[in-house]
Design an enzyme around this catalytic site. Structure first.
Site, PDB file in Angstrom:
ATOM      1  N   ASN A   8       0.869  -1.182   0.000  1.00 37.11           N
ATOM      2  CA  ASN A   8       0.000   0.000   0.000  1.00 37.11           C
ATOM      3  C   ASN A   8       0.906   1.232   0.000  1.00 37.11           C
ATOM      4  O   ASN A   8       1.487   1.563   1.021  1.00 37.11           O
ATOM      5  CB  ASN A   8      -0.900  -0.051   1.253  1.00 37.11           C
ATOM      6  CG  ASN A   8      -1.699   1.222   1.446  1.00 37.11           C
ATOM      7  OD1 ASN A   8      -1.789   2.055   0.551  1.00 37.11           O
ATOM      8  ND2 ASN A   8      -2.288   1.356   2.634  1.00 37.11           N
ATOM      9  N   LYS A  10       0.092   4.253  -0.221  1.00 35.70           N
ATOM     10  CA  LYS A  10      -0.556   5.435   0.384  1.00 35.70           C
ATOM     11  C   LYS A  10      -0.333   6.648  -0.539  1.00 35.70           C
ATOM     12  O   LYS A  10      -0.290   6.475  -1.751  1.00 35.70           O
ATOM     13  CB  LYS A  10      -0.046   5.658   1.805  1.00 35.70           C
ATOM     14  CG  LYS A  10      -0.187   4.384   2.647  1.00 35.70           C
ATOM     15  CD  LYS A  10       0.028   4.584   4.115  1.00 35.70           C
ATOM     16  CE  LYS A  10      -0.098   3.236   4.812  1.00 35.70           C
ATOM     17  NZ  LYS A  10       0.005   3.344   6.267  1.00 35.70           N
ATOM     18  N   HIS A  92      -9.379   0.791   5.478  1.00 34.77           N
ATOM     19  CA  HIS A  92      -8.047   0.999   6.051  1.00 34.77           C
ATOM     20  C   HIS A  92      -8.193   1.972   7.224  1.00 34.77           C
ATOM     21  O   HIS A  92      -9.007   2.905   7.171  1.00 34.77           O
ATOM     22  CB  HIS A  92      -7.093   1.559   4.988  1.00 34.77           C
ATOM     23  CG  HIS A  92      -5.685   1.633   5.482  1.00 34.77           C
ATOM     24  ND1 HIS A  92      -5.248   2.648   6.297  1.00 34.77           N
ATOM     25  CD2 HIS A  92      -4.636   0.787   5.335  1.00 34.77           C
ATOM     26  CE1 HIS A  92      -3.981   2.430   6.615  1.00 34.77           C
ATOM     27  NE2 HIS A  92      -3.587   1.298   6.044  1.00 34.77           N
ATOM     28  N   GLU A  94      -6.603   4.440   8.179  1.00 31.17           N
ATOM     29  CA  GLU A  94      -6.477   5.876   7.865  1.00 31.17           C
ATOM     30  C   GLU A  94      -7.768   6.408   7.262  1.00 31.17           C
ATOM     31  O   GLU A  94      -8.135   7.566   7.479  1.00 31.17           O
ATOM     32  CB  GLU A  94      -5.273   6.098   6.931  1.00 31.17           C
ATOM     33  CG  GLU A  94      -3.966   5.980   7.701  1.00 31.17           C
ATOM     34  CD  GLU A  94      -2.797   5.429   6.928  1.00 31.17           C
ATOM     35  OE1 GLU A  94      -2.800   5.467   5.681  1.00 31.17           O
ATOM     36  OE2 GLU A  94      -1.847   4.940   7.575  1.00 31.17           O
ATOM     37  N   GLU A 164      -4.825  -5.131  11.115  1.00 31.85           N
ATOM     38  CA  GLU A 164      -3.808  -4.081  11.245  1.00 31.85           C
ATOM     39  C   GLU A 164      -4.033  -3.307  12.540  1.00 31.85           C
ATOM     40  O   GLU A 164      -4.838  -2.371  12.574  1.00 31.85           O
ATOM     41  CB  GLU A 164      -3.917  -3.111  10.066  1.00 31.85           C
ATOM     42  CG  GLU A 164      -3.615  -3.746   8.732  1.00 31.85           C
ATOM     43  CD  GLU A 164      -3.127  -2.694   7.740  1.00 31.85           C
ATOM     44  OE1 GLU A 164      -1.979  -2.811   7.295  1.00 31.85           O
ATOM     45  OE2 GLU A 164      -3.874  -1.764   7.445  1.00 31.85           O
ATOM     46  N   GLY A 170       2.859   2.225  10.772  1.00 29.87           N
ATOM     47  CA  GLY A 170       3.776   3.350  10.571  1.00 29.87           C
ATOM     48  C   GLY A 170       4.569   3.735  11.816  1.00 29.87           C
ATOM     49  O   GLY A 170       5.185   4.789  11.864  1.00 29.87           O
ATOM     50  N   SER A 209       3.915  -2.114  10.267  1.00 31.91           N
ATOM     51  CA  SER A 209       5.383  -2.105  10.362  1.00 31.91           C
ATOM     52  C   SER A 209       6.040  -3.422   9.943  1.00 31.91           C
ATOM     53  O   SER A 209       7.041  -3.837  10.526  1.00 31.91           O
ATOM     54  CB  SER A 209       5.824  -1.707  11.778  1.00 31.91           C
ATOM     55  OG  SER A 209       5.379  -0.401  12.075  1.00 31.91           O
TER      56      SER A 209
HETATM   57  P1  PGA Z   1       3.119   0.288   7.626  1.00 35.79           P
HETATM   58  O1  PGA Z   1       1.604   0.487   7.079  1.00 35.79           O
HETATM   59  O2  PGA Z   1       3.632  -0.967   7.010  1.00 35.79           O
HETATM   60  O3  PGA Z   1       3.841   1.522   7.160  1.00 35.79           O
HETATM   61  O4  PGA Z   1       3.016   0.199   9.103  1.00 35.79           O
HETATM   62  C1  PGA Z   1       0.746  -0.597   6.985  1.00 35.79           C
HETATM   63  C2  PGA Z   1      -0.582  -0.156   6.433  1.00 35.79           C
HETATM   64  O5  PGA Z   1      -1.034   0.943   6.772  1.00 35.79           O
HETATM   65  O6  PGA Z   1      -1.214  -0.893   5.665  1.00 35.79           O
END
Ligand code: PGA
Length: 249
Positions: A8, A10, A92, A94, A164, A170, A209
């Protein structure tokens, strides 16, 4: 079950970054796992051309659930499908937290993706305070139930779940393999209450992560069928290492 690695991106990268990244990944031998890239919409055409004749699949980070119409700034499922996109991330964290997507909106999007013949990847997960209050399973079960209220179990079975935990996204704090696998087993058990066979065949990815160093031990766990990767999907070496780990598991 064949593992999946979904990248992803983003809201990151330039057109040149996109070309370099996809070219490096596509140049590799088949990883023996399903590899998916979810670029920003504006790079979809470009990524779609670059992955033609490769083993890489294309996904969208989001869609609107309406079929078409006066929805300024939105993108429909049929639009992304035209570019060869076969997967769509729904819910997701976010989208849920920064764009106020409720369980109900996420469920409606899940249904729209299924109706278009694409595969939704339903993201679920708890915040740190919810985990500390031992509410992890309650939160996730509620997020899944909202979708099950909108679709039949047959339709639900055509989707993928991604666990997640918000505190791991992140942050560089990955869930330990045991912790993640425990939640995955709980998700499978919850889905089994609806349909045992569905639960057994449901792909459950872990996200938060994930990188080239921890991917192997996560995917070695029985209930972890792949990973959803944010930050590390922007670095070809890291992403390729994750795909290799997935192929080995
Ligand atoms: P990350 O994001 O690997 O940067 O923690 C995962 C995600 O948001 O799908």
């Amino acid at each position: 079950m064949r593992s999946m690695v979904a990248g992803n991106w983003k809201m990151n990268g330039t057109r040149q970054d996109a070309t370099e990244l996809v070219t490096a990944i596509a140049a590799q031998e088949d990883f023996q796992c399903d590899v998916l890239i979810c670029p920003p919409f504006v790079f979809m055409q470009q990524v779609s051309s670059l992955i033609e004749n490769s083993h890489i699949k294309l996904g969208a980070q989001n869609v609107d659930w309406h079929i078409q119409g006066a929805f300024t700034g939105e993108i429909s499922v049929s639009m992304v499908r035209e570019f060869g996109c076969r997967y769509v991330l729904t819910g997701h964290s976010e989208r849920r937290t920064l764009f106020d997507e409720s369980d109900d909106v996420v469920a409606t999007k899940f249904k729209a993706v299924i109706d278009a013949g694409l595969t939704p990847i339903l993201c679920v997960g708890e915040t740190l305070s919810q985990r500390q209050a031992s509410e992890t399973h309650e939160v996730i079960n509620r997020q899944i139930s909202a979708v099950l209220d909108h679709v039949s179990s047959d339709e639900f079975s055509r989707g993928i779940i991604a666990y997640e935990p918000l505190w791991a996204i992140g942050t560089g704090k990955t869930a330990t393999p045991d912790l993640a696998a425990g939640v995955h087993a709980g998700i499978r058990q919850f889905v089994a209450e609806v349909d045992c066979e569905l639960a057994e065949n449901m792909r459950i990815l872990y996200g938060g992560s994930v990188n080239g160093s921890n991917a192997d031990e996560l995917m070695a766990m029985e209930d972890i069928n792949g990973v959803l990767v944010g930050g590390a999907s922007l670095k070809s070496k890291e992403f390729i290492a994750i795909c290799k780990a997935a192929g080995a598991n």
